[in-house]
Write an enzyme that holds these catalytic residues in place. Structure first.
Site, PDB file in Angstrom:
ATOM      1  CB  THR A 106       0.802 -20.959   8.268  1.00  0.00           C
ATOM      2  OG1 THR A 106      -0.226 -21.684   8.949  1.00  0.00           O
ATOM      3  CG2 THR A 106       0.223 -20.325   7.007  1.00  0.00           C
TER       4      THR A 106
ATOM      5  CG  ASN B  27      -0.652 -19.004  18.682  1.00  0.00           C
ATOM      6  OD1 ASN B  27      -1.077 -18.632  17.597  1.00  0.00           O
ATOM      7  ND2 ASN B  27      -0.672 -20.272  19.065  1.00  0.00           N
TER       8      ASN B  27
ATOM      9  CB  SER C  43       7.573 -10.745  16.213  1.00  0.00           C
ATOM     10  OG  SER C  43       7.483 -11.957  16.946  1.00  0.00           O
TER      11      SER C  43
ATOM     12  CE  LYS D 255      -2.445 -23.391   6.959  1.00  0.00           C
ATOM     13  NZ  LYS D 255      -2.849 -22.472   8.101  1.00  0.00           N
TER      14      LYS D 255
ATOM     15  CB  THR E 269      -5.896 -20.417   9.958  1.00  0.00           C
ATOM     16  OG1 THR E 269      -6.276 -19.279  10.683  1.00  0.00           O
ATOM     17  CG2 THR E 269      -5.357 -20.025   8.620  1.00  0.00           C
TER      18      THR E 269
ATOM     19  CD  GLU F  52      -0.668 -22.405  16.140  1.00  0.00           C
ATOM     20  OE1 GLU F  52      -1.359 -21.922  17.055  1.00  0.00           O
ATOM     21  OE2 GLU F  52      -0.429 -21.821  15.057  1.00  0.00           O
TER      22      GLU F  52
END
Length: 411
Positions: A159, A406, A411, A185, A196, A283
Site C-alpha cells: 500500500t 497520512n 484523498s 507488507k 497494517t 512512513e
C-alpha cells in the site's frame, strides 16, 4: 490515497526468490482502488498443506481476520487470496458477504472447501470492498499462477510501502534441506500486537499444523511484536505460515521437538528479517532505531519501558533531527509506569554512555554521539539498574514525511 514518490533510504534489496515445492502464485490488476498496478495476489497449495496463523489483537478486526481465525481450526490450506487498497474493515454484513464470495470463488477454482481458502485485505478502512472485482479477476489470475511469482506477489500486496519485502532461508530437518520463503507488507499503522501488516510464509517442509502454530506464535514475539512505527495496532495484522510437505523430510511429531531446531532457527530469522524491513519502510522513516533496555525488574517491564521510548513522539522527532536528547529518553522511562529509580538510570547512544547512576558521565564527550546520530541506524541503550530483565525493540524516526503520507491517505 497519498502517492509515494521515493523509496525509503533504509530499503534493502529484494532477495532472489526461488520456488517452494508445491506453491504456485501470482498477481493481477483488479482495479480495487489503484490504477496501473497489480493489487490482487493469489497462492495455491497442494492437498495436505498445513497452516498456522497469528492475528491482530485489535478489538475491531476486519472480516478477513474473523474468517481466517475460524478457518485455522481445520489446520489445512489450499489457497490464499490477498487484496491491497481496501482493508474490508468496519464494513458490516457487506464485508462478511465479500469474504464468503471471495472464498467460494477461489475454492471453486482450486477444488477445495471454502474454509481451506485464507484471505487478507489491506488499505482504507470503512469502505465496502467490491467482491465482484475480486471474483471476476480470480479466474484469469488463477490461469497465470507460476512457481516463480514471488516478486509479483510481494509487490501486489503493497500500500504505502516504498519497497517490496521478502526473506529466504533454508534449514535441515532430519538431513533433508527445506526452503522457507516469506513476503510482507507494512509501513504505517505499525505496532503489531501480533500492524497494517501482512506476512505470508511458505515452506516445502512437512510439519503438522500444531507444531507450526507453536513455532509461529513464539517466533512473532521477538520479531513482529517487538517493532513499532507509530504505536497504532492495525485491524488487519496477519502472519500466515503454510507447509506444503513436498520436501520429503522425515515425519515430525505434533510437538515438533529437537528435529525442528534448525527449522525454528531459520523461521525466526525470516520473521526477524521481515519485521525489520517493515520498520525500515515506516512512513517517512529515515532512520532505523534499536532500543535495548537492561537491568529492569523483569523482561516484561523492560519491554514496556522499551516501547515507551520507541513510541515517544518527542524521542522520535529528536532522532529525526539528529539531536541526542537523552533527557527525553529518561522522560519516557518514567512515563512507562514501570519500576525505575531516577538515581540509578544509565543512557547510552551509539555505545557511548552519556548518563550513569542518574547523572551525566564525568568527561562525557558528545562528539561520537553526534556522529552516530547522523547515521541511518541508531542504537539506544538504557540501564534501569534494578534487576536482570532485558528486552529489545525496534522503531524508526518521526519525520514530516509521516504527516505528508497520512494527512492525505484517503484523498
Amino acid at each position: 490515497m497519498a502517492k509515494i514518490t521515493s523509496v525509503s533510504p533504509l530499503a534493502v534489496p529484494l532477495p532472489a526468490l526461488g520456488p517452494v515445492a508445491g506453491v504456485r502464485l501470482g498477481a493481477f490488476e483488479a482495479g480495487i482502488r489503484y490504477t496501473g498496478r497489480r493489487d490482487l495476489m493469489m497462492m495455491v497449495f497442494p492437498r495436505g498443506t498445513t497452516v498456522a496463523g497469528v492475528f491482530t489483537r485489535n478489538r475491531c478486526p476486519g472480516a478477513p481476520i474473523d474468517w481466517c481465525r475460524s478457518s485455522l481450526a481445520g489446520g489445512k490450506a489450499r489457497a490464499l487470496v490477498v487484496n491491497a487498497g481496501n482493508a474490508n474493515v468496519f464494513t458490516g454484513k457487506a464485508g462478511i458477504a465479500t469474504v464468503k464470495a471471495t472464498a467460494k470463488a477461489a475454492a471453486d477454482l482450486v477444488g477445495c472447501p471454502p474454509k481451506q481458502v485464507f484471505l487478507s485485505s489491506t488499505g482504507v478502512i470503512g469502505e465496502v470492498l467490491p467482491a465482484e472485482r475480486i471474483t471476476a479477476s480470480l479466474p484469469a489470475l488463477h490461469e497465470t499462477l507460476t512457481e516463480d511469482g514471488w516478486e509479483d506477489a510481494a509487490r501486489a500486496i503493497m500500500t504505502t510501502d516504498t519497497f517490496p519485502k521478502a526473506s529466504v532461508r533454508t534449514a535441515e530437518i532430519g538431513g533433508v534441506t527445506v526452503t522457507i520463503n516469506g513476503i510482507a507488507k507494512g509501513s504505517g499503522m505499525i505496532a503489531p500486537d501480533m500492524a497494517t501488516m501482512l506476512c505470508f510464509i511458505a515452506t516445502d517442509a512437512a510439519i503438522p499444523s500444531e507444531a507450526l502454530q507453536t513455532m509461529l506464535a513464539k517466533g512473532v514475539g521477538p520479531s513482529f511484536n517487538s517493532v513499532t512505527v507509530d504505536s497504532d495496532t492495525s485491524t488487519s495484522d496477519t502472519v500466515l505460515l503454510f507447509a506444503t510437505g513436498l520436501a520429503g523430510n522425515p515425519d515430525v511429531t505434533v510437538s515438533g521437538g529437537a528435529m525442528l531446531k534448525d527449522f525454528r532457527r531459520a523461521l525466526n530469522e525470516v520473521l526477524q528479517d521481515l519485521a525489520l524491513q517493515v520498520v525500515r519502510d515506516g512512513e517517512g522513516a529515515r532512520k532505523l532505531v534499536r532500543i535495548s533496555v537492561q537491568a529492569a525488574t523483569s523482561a516484561k517491564s523492560a519491554r514496556a519501558i522499551a516501547f515507551a521510548i520507541a513510541n515517544s513522539p518527542l524521542v522520535k522527532t529528536a532522532i529525526a533531527g539528529e539531536d541526542a536528547n537523552w533527557g527525553r529518553i529518561v522522560m519516557a522511562v518514567g512515563k512507562s509506569g514501570e519500576p525505575a529509580d531516577r538515581d540509578l538510570l544509565g543512557v547510552a547512544i551509539g555505545g557511548t554512555w552519556m548518563a550513569r547512576n542518574g547523572t551525566v558521565v564525568d568527561g562525557y564527550d558528545e562528539a561520537p554521539v553526534v556522529a552516530h546520530m547522523k547515521g541511518q541506524e541508531i542504537e539506544i541503550a538504557v540501564d534501569i539498574g534494578l534487576g536482570a530483565g532485558a528486552a529489545t525493540v525496534w522503531t524508526c524516526d518521526l519525520t514530516h514525511g509521516y504527516i505528508d503520507i497520512n494527512g492525505s491517505y484517503r484523498s
